[in-house]
Design a protein around this motif. Structure first.
Motif, short mmCIF file in Angstrom:
data_model
loop_
_atom_site.label_atom_id
_atom_site.label_comp_id
_atom_site.label_asym_id
_atom_site.label_seq_id
_atom_site.Cartn_x
_atom_site.Cartn_y
_atom_site.Cartn_z
N VAL A 258 0.53 12.25 4.76
CA VAL A 258 1.31 12.21 3.52
C VAL A 258 1.19 13.54 2.80
N GLY A 259 2.34 14.09 2.40
CA GLY A 259 2.36 15.38 1.74
C GLY A 259 2.68 16.52 2.67
N ALA A 260 2.65 16.27 3.99
CA ALA A 260 3.02 17.31 4.94
C ALA A 260 4.51 17.59 4.84
N SER B 72 0.85 -1.17 0.00
CA SER B 72 0.00 0.00 0.00
C SER B 72 0.89 1.22 0.00
N THR B 73 0.73 2.06 -1.02
CA THR B 73 1.59 3.22 -1.16
C THR B 73 0.77 4.49 -1.12
N SER B 74 1.27 5.50 -0.43
CA SER B 74 0.62 6.78 -0.36
C SER B 74 1.64 7.83 -0.74
N ASN B 75 1.56 8.34 -1.96
CA ASN B 75 2.55 9.29 -2.45
C ASN B 75 2.02 10.70 -2.33
N GLY B 76 2.74 11.55 -1.65
CA GLY B 76 2.30 12.91 -1.41
C GLY B 76 2.61 13.82 -2.57
N ASP B 77 1.61 14.59 -2.99
CA ASP B 77 1.82 15.66 -3.93
C ASP B 77 2.65 16.72 -3.23
N PRO B 78 3.79 17.13 -3.79
CA PRO B 78 4.64 18.08 -3.10
C PRO B 78 3.96 19.40 -2.76
N ALA B 79 2.86 19.72 -3.42
CA ALA B 79 2.18 20.96 -3.08
C ALA B 79 0.86 20.72 -2.40
N GLY C 215 -3.47 10.75 1.88
CA GLY C 215 -3.91 10.25 3.17
C GLY C 215 -2.93 10.47 4.27
N GLY C 216 -3.01 9.61 5.28
CA GLY C 216 -2.17 9.75 6.45
C GLY C 216 -2.98 10.27 7.61
N GLN C 217 -2.36 10.38 8.75
CA GLN C 217 -3.00 10.89 9.92
C GLN C 217 -2.60 12.34 10.13
N GLY C 218 -3.56 13.21 10.38
CA GLY C 218 -3.26 14.61 10.58
C GLY C 218 -2.61 14.83 11.93
#
Length: 244
Positions: free
Chosen positions: A63-65, A20-27, A32-35
């Motif tokens: 993810v993406g933070a 399972s992969t969650s790739n963050g958009d750099p902007a 997903g992920g936990q806040g």
């Protein structure tokens, strides 16, 4: 009108066959992920809303933070079987999980919004709400009849992604968001509490019931932020490539 369970259902449809992969958009913050691992994301500049993690946080990050460290960080999934490995890629968190066989099947996936627990309960005057694509760089509103990006979950459910921007209510850090997608006169709705960073959200995913045939399918994406304002974007999907 069907009410979709935002966290449980969206997490289920994003499960993949192995890993399972969650790739963050750099902007825009990925999917997903936990806040709560450090305020970050959006397209804005510096300040308290965009402080990066400089060490492994106690809880799995969103993810993406923003992040600024070289070592990887590992976290146990809530199923107590799988393990998440997070790395800092181009200043943003990226996460990948193992996929051990568990009762009921499916791989672990993070929540598909950056949630919060204390949504704004007051009212604002003169605030405006905008909805736009989850693209790199500075936030921009959707253009009328813009093509929406369609993502298919591992179990065959279609989703679209977007970001929110609020002007005139920068003091609001958490808001209840009611989202309705309407295609062919059939609405699908859900509500969730979403974190804002200086008026902007990270990426939000929502399910869209799209027919598996060719052609262009217009739909409306309506979002309402409790006590703040609302807006509707007129979008389209063209020739959706349904899996299977």
């Amino acid at each position: 009108m069907r009410l979709l369970a935002h966290f449980g259902l969206l997490a289920a449809v994003a499960a993949t066959a192995c890993g399972s992969t969650s790739n963050g958009d750099p902007a825009s913050g990925g999917a997903g992920g936990q806040g709560g691992s450090g305020a970050s994301g959006g397209s804005g500049g510096g300040g308290a809303c965009f402080v990066p993690d400089t060490a492994c946080p106690a809880e799995r990050p969103f993810v993406g933070a923003a992040c600024d460290l070289s070592e990887s960080c590992t976290f146990q999934d809530q199923n107590l079987v799988d393990t998440w490995t997070y790395t800092c890629v181009n200043g943003r968190w990226d996460g990948q999980a193992t996929c051990e066989p568990t009762f009921g099947g499916g791989c672990p996936v993070p929540p598909l919004v950056e949630s919060c627990t204390d949504p704004f309960s007051g009212t604002t005057s003169g605030a405006t709400v905008e909805v736009g694509p989850a693209t790199l760089g500075t936030f921009r509103p959707f253009a009328e009849n813009e093509e929406a990006a369609l993502t298919w979950g591992g179990q065959g459910s279609p989703m679209i992604s977007f970001r929110l921007r609020v002007k005139g209510a920068n003091n609001v850090a958490c808001t209840r968001v009611d989202t309705t997608t309407t295609m062919n006169g059939l609405p699908a709705s859900h509500a969730s509490a979403i974190k804002l960073h200086c008026g902007e959200s990270l990426t939000v995913f929502t399910i869209l019931d799209v027919p598996c045939d060719g052609g262009t399918h217009p739909f409306d994406l309506a979002v309402k932020l409790q006590g703040i304002g609302e807006t509707t974007a007129k979008l389209k999907i063209t020739d959706p490539a349904c899996p299977g």
